[in-house]
Design a protein around this motif. Sequence first.
Motif, short mmCIF file in Angstrom:
data_model
loop_
_atom_site.label_atom_id
_atom_site.label_comp_id
_atom_site.label_asym_id
_atom_site.label_seq_id
_atom_site.Cartn_x
_atom_site.Cartn_y
_atom_site.Cartn_z
N GLU A 162 0.83 -1.21 0.00
CA GLU A 162 0.00 0.00 0.00
C GLU A 162 0.86 1.26 0.00
OE1 GLU A 162 -3.28 0.31 -0.43
OE2 GLU A 162 -3.14 -1.84 -0.85
N PHE A 163 1.98 1.22 0.72
CA PHE A 163 2.85 2.39 0.76
C PHE A 163 3.43 2.69 -0.62
CE2 PHE A 163 7.30 3.91 1.30
CZ PHE A 163 7.00 5.21 1.69
N VAL A 164 3.91 1.66 -1.32
CA VAL A 164 4.47 1.87 -2.65
C VAL A 164 3.39 2.37 -3.61
CG1 VAL A 164 5.58 0.76 -4.62
CG2 VAL A 164 6.30 0.18 -2.30
N LYS A 165 2.18 1.83 -3.50
CA LYS A 165 1.08 2.31 -4.33
C LYS A 165 0.80 3.79 -4.09
CE LYS A 165 -1.56 -1.98 -5.05
NZ LYS A 165 -2.85 -2.66 -4.77
N SER A 166 0.94 4.23 -2.83
CA SER A 166 0.65 5.62 -2.50
C SER A 166 1.63 6.59 -3.14
CB SER A 166 0.65 5.81 -0.97
OG SER A 166 1.98 5.75 -0.45
N ILE A 167 2.84 6.12 -3.46
CA ILE A 167 3.81 6.98 -4.14
C ILE A 167 3.37 7.25 -5.58
CG2 ILE A 167 6.21 7.18 -4.91
CD1 ILE A 167 7.02 5.45 -2.54
N GLY A 168 2.85 6.22 -6.22
CA GLY A 168 2.32 6.39 -7.58
C GLY A 168 3.29 5.97 -8.66
N LYS A 169 2.78 5.34 -9.71
CA LYS A 169 3.61 4.86 -10.80
C LYS A 169 4.33 6.00 -11.53
CE LYS A 169 1.06 0.60 -11.81
NZ LYS A 169 0.31 -0.18 -12.85
N GLU A 170 3.64 7.13 -11.72
CA GLU A 170 4.27 8.23 -12.45
C GLU A 170 5.46 8.80 -11.68
OE1 GLU A 170 1.43 11.18 -13.42
OE2 GLU A 170 0.28 9.91 -14.80
N THR A 171 5.30 8.93 -10.35
CA THR A 171 6.40 9.43 -9.54
C THR A 171 7.58 8.48 -9.57
OG1 THR A 171 4.90 10.62 -8.05
CG2 THR A 171 7.08 10.08 -7.20
N LEU A 172 7.30 7.20 -9.47
CA LEU A 172 8.38 6.20 -9.50
C LEU A 172 9.11 6.22 -10.84
CD1 LEU A 172 6.59 3.22 -7.71
CD2 LEU A 172 8.38 4.69 -6.77
N GLU A 177 14.74 8.42 -13.62
CA GLU A 177 15.54 9.31 -14.46
C GLU A 177 16.61 10.05 -13.65
OE1 GLU A 177 12.77 11.93 -16.28
OE2 GLU A 177 11.64 10.33 -17.29
N TYR A 178 16.42 10.13 -12.33
CA TYR A 178 17.35 10.89 -11.49
C TYR A 178 18.41 10.01 -10.82
CZ TYR A 178 14.45 15.09 -11.86
OH TYR A 178 13.75 16.19 -12.32
N ALA A 179 18.29 8.70 -10.95
CA ALA A 179 19.25 7.80 -10.30
C ALA A 179 20.64 8.01 -10.89
CB ALA A 179 18.80 6.34 -10.48
N SER A 211 20.92 9.42 -5.21
CA SER A 211 21.00 10.68 -5.95
C SER A 211 21.53 11.78 -5.02
CB SER A 211 19.64 11.09 -6.50
OG SER A 211 19.73 12.30 -7.23
N GLU A 212 22.35 12.66 -5.59
CA GLU A 212 22.88 13.80 -4.84
C GLU A 212 22.16 15.09 -5.20
OE1 GLU A 212 24.97 13.67 -2.39
OE2 GLU A 212 25.25 11.50 -2.60
N VAL A 213 21.15 15.02 -6.06
CA VAL A 213 20.41 16.22 -6.45
C VAL A 213 18.99 16.14 -5.91
CG1 VAL A 213 21.80 16.44 -8.53
CG2 VAL A 213 19.63 15.21 -8.64
N GLU A 214 18.29 17.24 -5.97
CA GLU A 214 16.90 17.28 -5.51
C GLU A 214 16.03 16.53 -6.52
OE1 GLU A 214 13.44 20.57 -4.48
OE2 GLU A 214 15.55 21.14 -4.43
N VAL A 215 15.18 15.64 -6.02
CA VAL A 215 14.34 14.80 -6.87
C VAL A 215 12.88 15.12 -6.58
CG1 VAL A 215 13.70 12.44 -7.48
CG2 VAL A 215 16.08 12.98 -6.89
N PRO A 216 12.08 15.47 -7.60
CA PRO A 216 10.66 15.79 -7.38
C PRO A 216 9.92 14.64 -6.70
CG PRO A 216 11.33 16.39 -9.60
CD PRO A 216 12.46 15.62 -9.02
N GLY A 217 9.20 14.95 -5.65
CA GLY A 217 8.40 13.93 -4.96
C GLY A 217 9.16 13.14 -3.93
N ALA A 218 10.48 13.37 -3.84
CA ALA A 218 11.31 12.66 -2.85
C ALA A 218 11.50 13.59 -1.66
CB ALA A 218 12.64 12.26 -3.46
N SER A 219 10.69 13.43 -0.65
CA SER A 219 10.66 14.37 0.45
C SER A 219 11.56 13.99 1.63
CB SER A 219 9.22 14.51 0.97
OG SER A 219 8.70 13.24 1.35
N GLU A 220 12.17 12.81 1.59
CA GLU A 220 13.01 12.37 2.69
C GLU A 220 14.32 11.81 2.15
OE1 GLU A 220 10.82 9.87 5.57
OE2 GLU A 220 9.03 10.35 4.39
#
Length: 292
Positions: A162-172, A177-179, A211-220
């Motif tokens: 459920e937690f992974v689903k809450s992140i969303g496929k588009e965000t994942l 692309e940022y890895a 990643s060493e850069v800011e990633v959209p949707g990655a809040s932690e």
Amino acid sequence: MLERLNQAMDHIEGRIGGHPEESVDAAELARIAMTSEYHFRRMFSALAGMPLSEYVRRRRLTLAGAEVLAGERTLLDVAVRYGYSSGEAFARAFRAVHGVGPGEARRTGAALHSQPRMSFRLIVEGSSSMRYRVVEKDAFRLVGRGARVPLVYEGMNPAIVEFVKSIGKETLARWEEYADGEPGGVVAAVSNHSADDAEGTELDYFHGLVSEVEVPGASESLDVGAGAWAVFESSGVFPQAVQYLWRDVYTQWFPSNPYRSRPGPSLSRTRLSEDGTHADAELWIPVERDGD
């Protein structure tokens, strides 16, 4: 390694049988197995499917159950003999394992649960090979999202699903692309988990990427220290390919290689085929050489 593990199991039986009132010292068991206490606990829980403390508790109450039914000692004598400070504490523990109190069990001759004595042996199963490499890696940072989830020893973990689903496929998909380092892509990390934790205990789960850069949707973020990692790869039918990989690491690789697990998060990455029936799995386990 398996021979030394079985010598440690013999020590458990000798302690419970000869001195059931005394605790079983995990550090002594690790010494017999010639490894660290941390690795011994991890190995035991992976091989046995339960924490060391739970196995010892079940074995002790299995032997206590036989004495309760035999009726040769008072219930309080049995409680003290098996290390319980009071009849009430013994009754609670007895009921938790056997589903019935000691008094009722003695009066009615109730059927009790038995924890068999365990021993370990090597069984090679599965049709896919296990590939591995050992790498030294500098400290790195994972960015993504984390959650506290209950520990589940077997099968899917609904809270993680459920937690992974809450992140969303588009965000994942965007995160991929940022890895910019190993392990590549989106990975799962499990940390602050003791091998002696009972099922249902909460642990820290993190879903993210290096990643060493800011990633959209990655809040932690999660900082991971430098050290050696054993990296395992496997391909096959999902979910068996993933489940067999975890199992084989502890039943085949560790017993036959000069390494032991060290504290740190375990990392995993799973790539599924479009129809969800095939998986390419990669597992990162923090390790150190025996004797270091």
